[in-house]
Write an enzyme that holds these catalytic residues in place. Structure first.
Site, PDB file in Angstrom:
ATOM      1  N   CYS A 154      -3.789  -0.856  -2.134  1.00 40.34           N
ATOM      2  CA  CYS A 154      -4.007   0.555  -2.461  1.00 40.34           C
ATOM      3  C   CYS A 154      -4.898   0.695  -3.705  1.00 40.34           C
ATOM      4  O   CYS A 154      -4.563   0.171  -4.775  1.00 40.34           O
ATOM      5  CB  CYS A 154      -2.645   1.189  -2.714  1.00 40.34           C
ATOM      6  SG  CYS A 154      -2.705   2.924  -3.146  1.00 40.34           S
TER       7      CYS A 154
ATOM      8  N   CYS B  60     -11.127   3.486  -1.445  1.00 41.29           N
ATOM      9  CA  CYS B  60      -9.867   3.941  -0.856  1.00 41.29           C
ATOM     10  C   CYS B  60      -9.673   3.184   0.453  1.00 41.29           C
ATOM     11  O   CYS B  60     -10.651   2.956   1.180  1.00 41.29           O
ATOM     12  CB  CYS B  60      -9.932   5.446  -0.592  1.00 41.29           C
ATOM     13  SG  CYS B  60      -8.490   6.089   0.273  1.00 41.29           S
TER      14      CYS B  60
ATOM     15  N   GLU C 252      -6.495   9.552   9.326  1.00 39.35           N
ATOM     16  CA  GLU C 252      -5.178   9.419   9.973  1.00 39.35           C
ATOM     17  C   GLU C 252      -5.122  10.228  11.271  1.00 39.35           C
ATOM     18  O   GLU C 252      -4.379   9.887  12.189  1.00 39.35           O
ATOM     19  CB  GLU C 252      -4.060   9.777   8.996  1.00 39.35           C
ATOM     20  CG  GLU C 252      -4.049   8.779   7.846  1.00 39.35           C
ATOM     21  CD  GLU C 252      -2.726   8.568   7.142  1.00 39.35           C
ATOM     22  OE1 GLU C 252      -1.741   9.242   7.490  1.00 39.35           O
ATOM     23  OE2 GLU C 252      -2.690   7.714   6.234  1.00 39.35           O
TER      24      GLU C 252
ATOM     25  N   HIS D 190      -8.704   3.946   3.281  1.00 39.88           N
ATOM     26  CA  HIS D 190      -9.071   4.605   4.536  1.00 39.88           C
ATOM     27  C   HIS D 190     -10.584   4.719   4.762  1.00 39.88           C
ATOM     28  O   HIS D 190     -11.034   4.883   5.884  1.00 39.88           O
ATOM     29  CB  HIS D 190      -8.511   6.029   4.574  1.00 39.88           C
ATOM     30  CG  HIS D 190      -7.025   6.094   4.690  1.00 39.88           C
ATOM     31  ND1 HIS D 190      -6.183   5.496   3.778  1.00 39.88           N
ATOM     32  CD2 HIS D 190      -6.227   6.698   5.607  1.00 39.88           C
ATOM     33  CE1 HIS D 190      -4.932   5.729   4.129  1.00 39.88           C
ATOM     34  NE2 HIS D 190      -4.932   6.456   5.232  1.00 39.88           N
TER      35      HIS D 190
ATOM     36  N   ASP E 132       0.865  -1.180   0.000  1.00 44.44           N
ATOM     37  CA  ASP E 132       0.000   0.000   0.000  1.00 44.44           C
ATOM     38  C   ASP E 132       0.901   1.230   0.000  1.00 44.44           C
ATOM     39  O   ASP E 132       2.087   1.142   0.309  1.00 44.44           O
ATOM     40  CB  ASP E 132      -0.895  -0.006   1.257  1.00 44.44           C
ATOM     41  CG  ASP E 132      -1.804   1.218   1.300  1.00 44.44           C
ATOM     42  OD1 ASP E 132      -2.479   1.489   0.292  1.00 44.44           O
ATOM     43  OD2 ASP E 132      -1.823   1.928   2.324  1.00 44.44           O
ATOM     44  N   SER E 133       0.312   2.375  -0.296  1.00 42.02           N
ATOM     45  CA  SER E 133       1.069   3.627  -0.263  1.00 42.02           C
ATOM     46  C   SER E 133       1.464   3.985   1.172  1.00 42.02           C
ATOM     47  O   SER E 133       2.359   4.796   1.386  1.00 42.02           O
ATOM     48  CB  SER E 133       0.230   4.745  -0.861  1.00 42.02           C
ATOM     49  OG  SER E 133      -1.005   4.835  -0.179  1.00 42.02           O
TER      50      SER E 133
END
Ligand code: DGL
Length: 269
Positions: A75, A186, A154, A188, A12-13
């Site tokens: 990702c 996404c 985050e 997140h 993932d990024s």
């Protein structure tokens, strides 16, 4: 070399891909996992196709050092832009999150109006739209990027008035299109599911690509006869390209548990 005992590679990024690891651990509890989070170069969602493909190639090369039996691109941004190139360059089975998410959404929709939200790069790629229309050309797709969702998650601002206001601003246009299904495109966004659901109303079905992707991983491993079936203790290793402490600190939010040991990855050697 790449038999049942080998680990599954996930990249993932950054940290968000742990939502996919969580689903993998729940569904395939005896599989070992090597996770690579490119925390030094995150976010990918604001970058160009060229850069995303270049980073993704390097990430796969890193994971191949561990003899992984398959690679999951957790990702959405990488899956959107880099999957075809990665499959061209590498022999190891590579699974992205786009097609599994698209399939689940087409299965769920009743009015054939599906919404997709993701990073700017994911939405620009139109990857979900292409995948959905390949499955059912009659489905109408409405997309929108939600760039503020990643920093909100985050920061741990998952509920509350600020997250709700941001979600309202992003989601109202999709709501007006009368979508009945929304792909959380996404890593997140599943953490904001409660807020998103409260804005869209309880009748809208939210699709978490992570869960669908694990079903595809199982299928790929079964097809290759590399699914691990013995009762063994799996081994999990987590690598990041920037400071491990920060990753470790917020990992529980995505994984549901704290990761004690996070290793520093060097991409070159
Ligand atoms: N992991 C990215 C994704 O799923 C989100 C974070 C980023 O922009 O790199 O698209």
């Amino acid at each position: 070399m790449n038999g049942a005992r080998q680990p599954i590679g996930v990249f993932d990024s950054g940290i968000g891909g742990l939502t996919v690891v969580k689903a993998l651990i729940e569904e395939l509890p005896v599989e070992s996992i090597v996770y690579f989070g490119d925390t030094a170069r995150v976010p990918y969602g604001t970058k160009s196709k060229h850069t995303i493909v270049k980073f993704s190639l390097e990430n796969v090369e890193f994971l191949l050092r561990f003899g992984v039996k398959c690679i999951v691109i957790a990702c959405n941004t990488s899956s959107s832009w880099a999957l075809p190139t990665l499959r061209k360059y590498f022999k190891v089975p590579i699974i992205g999150v786009i097609r599994p998410g698209a399939l689940a959404a087409v299965r769920e929709t009743r009015n054939k109006r599906i919404g997709v939200i993701g990073t700017n790069a994911t939405i620009q790629s139109r990857a979900y739209e292409t995948a959905i229309q390949r499955i059912d050309p009659a489905v109408k797709v409405f997309s929108g990027s939600c760039p503020l969702f990643v920093p909100l998650v985050e920061e741990g601002w998952l509920n509350g008035s600020i997250s709700r206001q941001v979600a309202q601003r992003y989601l109202e246009p999709l709501k007006r299109q009368r979508i009945d299904t929304l792909i959380l495109g996404c890593t997140h966004y599943p953490l904001l599911a409660e807020t998103i659901q409260s804005v869209l109303g309880k009748d809208t079905v939210l699709i978490d690509s992570a869960k669908q992707t694990v079903a595809e991983v199982r299928g790929v491993l079964m097809g290759a006869d590399t699914l691990r079936d013995q009762r063994v203790r799996p081994r999990y290793r987590f690598f990041v390209t920037d400071e491990p402490a920060h990753f470790s600190r917020i990992s529980h939010r995505f994984l549901g548990r704290v990761i004690g040991s996070v290793e520093r990855a060097s991409l070159h050697g």
